[in-house]
Design an enzyme around this catalytic site. Structure first.
Site, PDB file in Angstrom:
ATOM      1  N   GLU A  50      -5.005   3.280   6.392  1.00 26.32           N
ATOM      2  CA  GLU A  50      -4.917   3.144   4.925  1.00 26.32           C
ATOM      3  C   GLU A  50      -5.658   4.330   4.290  1.00 26.32           C
ATOM      4  OE1 GLU A  50      -5.803  -0.752   3.428  1.00 26.32           O
ATOM      5  OE2 GLU A  50      -6.473   0.040   1.499  1.00 26.32           O
ATOM      6  N   SER A  90     -11.235  -0.462   4.098  1.00 33.56           N
ATOM      7  CA  SER A  90     -10.480  -0.693   5.330  1.00 33.56           C
ATOM      8  C   SER A  90      -9.878   0.609   5.829  1.00 33.56           C
ATOM      9  CB  SER A  90      -9.334  -1.675   5.076  1.00 33.56           C
ATOM     10  OG  SER A  90      -9.873  -2.916   4.724  1.00 33.56           O
ATOM     11  N   ARG A 144       0.834  -1.227   0.000  1.00 38.78           N
ATOM     12  CA  ARG A 144       0.000   0.000   0.000  1.00 38.78           C
ATOM     13  C   ARG A 144       0.863   1.269   0.000  1.00 38.78           C
ATOM     14  NH1 ARG A 144      -2.503  -3.563  -1.321  1.00 38.78           N
ATOM     15  NH2 ARG A 144      -4.264  -4.572  -0.318  1.00 38.78           N
TER      16      ARG A 144
HETATM   17  C1  LIG Z   1     -16.072  -0.585  -0.149  1.00 43.06           C
HETATM   18  C2  LIG Z   1     -14.600  -0.357  -0.398  1.00 43.06           C
HETATM   19  C3  LIG Z   1     -13.778  -1.447  -0.549  1.00 43.06           C
HETATM   20  C4  LIG Z   1     -12.402  -1.250  -0.779  1.00 43.06           C
HETATM   21  N1  LIG Z   1     -11.599  -2.359  -0.952  1.00 43.06           N
HETATM   22  C5  LIG Z   1     -10.300  -2.178  -1.201  1.00 43.06           C
HETATM   23  C6  LIG Z   1      -9.453  -3.315  -1.426  1.00 43.06           C
HETATM   24  O1  LIG Z   1      -9.871  -4.462  -1.401  1.00 43.06           O
HETATM   25  N2  LIG Z   1      -8.128  -3.086  -1.670  1.00 43.06           N
HETATM   26  C7  LIG Z   1      -7.626  -1.807  -1.734  1.00 43.06           C
HETATM   27  O2  LIG Z   1      -6.418  -1.670  -1.985  1.00 43.06           O
HETATM   28  N3  LIG Z   1      -8.403  -0.729  -1.546  1.00 43.06           N
HETATM   29  C8  LIG Z   1      -9.722  -0.873  -1.284  1.00 43.06           C
HETATM   30  N4  LIG Z   1     -10.504   0.217  -1.078  1.00 43.06           N
HETATM   31  C9  LIG Z   1      -9.905   1.574  -1.062  1.00 43.06           C
HETATM   32  C10 LIG Z   1      -9.926   2.285  -2.422  1.00 43.06           C
HETATM   33  O3  LIG Z   1     -10.970   1.778  -3.222  1.00 43.06           O
HETATM   34  C11 LIG Z   1      -8.616   2.135  -3.174  1.00 43.06           C
HETATM   35  O4  LIG Z   1      -7.557   2.715  -2.449  1.00 43.06           O
HETATM   36  C12 LIG Z   1      -8.728   2.823  -4.554  1.00 43.06           C
HETATM   37  O5  LIG Z   1      -7.755   2.309  -5.375  1.00 43.06           O
HETATM   38  C13 LIG Z   1      -8.627   4.322  -4.498  1.00 43.06           C
HETATM   39  O6  LIG Z   1      -8.947   4.820  -5.783  1.00 43.06           O
HETATM   40  P1  LIG Z   1      -9.672   6.220  -5.952  1.00 43.06           P
HETATM   41  O7  LIG Z   1      -9.737   6.509  -7.390  1.00 43.06           O
HETATM   42  O8  LIG Z   1     -10.979   6.236  -5.246  1.00 43.06           O
HETATM   43  O9  LIG Z   1      -8.629   7.154  -5.235  1.00 43.06           O
HETATM   44  P2  LIG Z   1      -8.954   8.386  -4.262  1.00 43.06           P
HETATM   45  O10 LIG Z   1      -9.585   7.859  -3.018  1.00 43.06           O
HETATM   46  O11 LIG Z   1      -9.669   9.431  -4.996  1.00 43.06           O
HETATM   47  O12 LIG Z   1      -7.476   8.850  -3.910  1.00 43.06           O
HETATM   48  C14 LIG Z   1      -6.611   8.031  -3.151  1.00 43.06           C
HETATM   49  C15 LIG Z   1      -5.220   8.672  -3.125  1.00 43.06           C
HETATM   50  O13 LIG Z   1      -4.676   8.663  -4.413  1.00 43.06           O
HETATM   51  C16 LIG Z   1      -4.473   9.994  -4.906  1.00 43.06           C
HETATM   52  N5  LIG Z   1      -4.872   9.956  -6.312  1.00 43.06           N
HETATM   53  C17 LIG Z   1      -6.012   9.443  -6.832  1.00 43.06           C
HETATM   54  N6  LIG Z   1      -5.966   9.500  -8.178  1.00 43.06           N
HETATM   55  C18 LIG Z   1      -4.769  10.046  -8.495  1.00 43.06           C
HETATM   56  C19 LIG Z   1      -4.124  10.352  -9.722  1.00 43.06           C
HETATM   57  N7  LIG Z   1      -4.683  10.087 -10.911  1.00 43.06           N
HETATM   58  N8  LIG Z   1      -2.885  10.900  -9.680  1.00 43.06           N
HETATM   59  C20 LIG Z   1      -2.285  11.158  -8.487  1.00 43.06           C
HETATM   60  N9  LIG Z   1      -2.855  10.896  -7.305  1.00 43.06           N
HETATM   61  C21 LIG Z   1      -4.071  10.335  -7.304  1.00 43.06           C
HETATM   62  C22 LIG Z   1      -5.291  10.908  -4.015  1.00 43.06           C
HETATM   63  O14 LIG Z   1      -4.698  12.174  -3.878  1.00 43.06           O
HETATM   64  C23 LIG Z   1      -5.221  10.132  -2.695  1.00 43.06           C
HETATM   65  O15 LIG Z   1      -4.000  10.394  -2.052  1.00 43.06           O
HETATM   66  C24 LIG Z   1     -11.881   0.057  -0.859  1.00 43.06           C
HETATM   67  C25 LIG Z   1     -12.731   1.158  -0.717  1.00 43.06           C
HETATM   68  C26 LIG Z   1     -14.085   0.946  -0.498  1.00 43.06           C
HETATM   69  C27 LIG Z   1     -14.983   2.145  -0.389  1.00 43.06           C
END
Ligand SMILES: Cc1cc2nc3c(=O)[nH]c(=O)nc-3n(C[C@H](O)[C@H](O)[C@H](O)COP(=O)(O)OP(=O)(O)OC[C@H]3O[C@@H](n4cnc5c(N)ncnc54)[C@H](O)[C@@H]3O)c2cc1C
Length: 326
Positions: A312, A237, A186
């Protein structure tokens, strides 16, 4: 919990919004209610959210914001983010649906940063490649997934990654090979670099029958439905697994469950009854409710086990700084 932003960003004036509209036509929204649009349904108002459609637009936006000395941050689908109750004074750059798409070239997949992860998992499966099934239920964009080096079943998105296309904090194009991305559990260097991920190339190796891959994906999705809360807004998480604690005692969810945290509530934030590592917004939660609850969870795990678990999920301060949840 640490102190918040030391200085407030410069105000986003109408002229600035007009220029952003010129650079990213159709992609600018002002005064956005984060409690309506963010995944956790928490947060004040964001002054300006700009959703570019191309890598070039991202470059122009970043260069322009730098020239005006304005703070900004990138996000994807906000599925790992808690926004401040004070909202957001920095410009939010959303790498989302306007910047999504997959180009397949043999075993290489060139994926735009805003592509929805479950859709990419399906495209990879349909092309007959296995190894990416573990991400099929992760609700995020490819940029967010790679930034967090997310994954499931003890696997990570970086496994089949070749290189990342990004825009640096000063507006330059950069291509970073996997070896230079600093991937760990992570973790990636991108978390500290201020770069915006606009594209990712993956190369898959193992072929399998689509019917087999699909069967595995359906099993993963049904396991997740059984394990994780489905109805209430949350950010997945809250805490990462701690290697040693995992091996000796178990994952954070199991430890928190033993400590009786399921159902524990502060304001509108409640530890899920299904999974003790999830905090649900059960109605009107504030960012401070979530952070206080997470703080209690971390302290209790430390008092009981001696292990310090790290969050996380991330917290977005009103000045745009993204940092650990607590
Ligand atoms: C129900 C649920 C289940 C989940 N299960 C998992 C799982 O099994 N495994 C897991 O790893 N995660 C899980 N997550 C967490 C999350 O989905 C992941 O971390 C996901 O990959 C984040 O993507 P996002 O586009 O929503 O990023 P965001 O939440 O929008 O951003 C996350 C971080 O990345 C940065 N960021 C986002 N996009 C960019 C970009 N294009 N360039 C630079 N920085 C960027 C943001 O500034 C922030 O620091 C879960 C979340 C939920 C709600």
């Amino acid at each position: 919990m640490n102190a918040s932003c030391v200085s407030s960003p410069s105000p986003i004036t109408e002229n600035i919004v007009d220029e952003l509209r010129r650079i990213a036509p159709g992609g600018v929204c002002c005064n956005v209610d984060l409690a309506k649009v963010s995944r956790w349904k928490i947060g004040g108002r964001a002054d300006c959210v700009v959703s570019p459609a191309t890598h070039d637009e991202v470059k122009k936006i970043v260069s322009f914001l730098n020239s005006r000395n304005l703070s900004f941050l990138a996000f994807g689908s906000t599925s790992n983010l808690l926004f401040s109750d004070q909202g957001l004074r920095a410009v939010a750059i959303c790498i989302g649906p306007r910047m999504s798409g997959v180009e397949v070239d043999g075993d290489c997949f060139h994926v735009k940063g805003g592509t929805w992860v479950p859709s990419l998992a399906r495209s990879v499966a349909r092309a007959g490649y296995s190894g990416f099934e573990h991400v099929c239920g992760i609700p995020g964009t490819v940029g967010g997934l790679v930034m967090m080096n997310g994954g499931s079943l003890r696997r990570s998105a970086s496994e089949y990654l070749v290189e990342i296309l990004s825009v640096t904090a000063t507006g330059e194009t950069r291509i970073t090979a996997k070896e230079d991305c600093g991937f760990g559990y992570r973790r990636s260097h991108f978390q500290d670099s201020g770069q915006i991920i606009t594209g990712v190339t993956f190369r898959f190796e193992h072929r399998d029958l689509y019917s087999q891959i699909r069967r595995r994906m359906l099993t993963i999705l049904s396991d997740r439905r059984a394990k994780f809360p489905q109805r209430m807004p949350n950010c997945g998480s809250v805490f990462k697994a701690h290697d040693e604690m995992y091996a000796q005692i178990g994952p954070p969810g199991a430890v928190l469950d033993k400590l009786g945290f399921k159902g524990r509530r502060i304001g509108g934030a409640q530890v899920s009854l299904e999974h003790a590592n999830f905090i649900n917004n059960v109605g009107g939660a504030c960012a401070s409710d979530v952070r206080r609850l997470a703080h209690e969870m971390k302290e209790a795990v430390f008092a009981e086990t001696g292990y310090l678990i790290e969050p996380e999920a991330c917290f977005v301060e009103s000045c745009g700084r993204v940092r650990p949840l607590i």
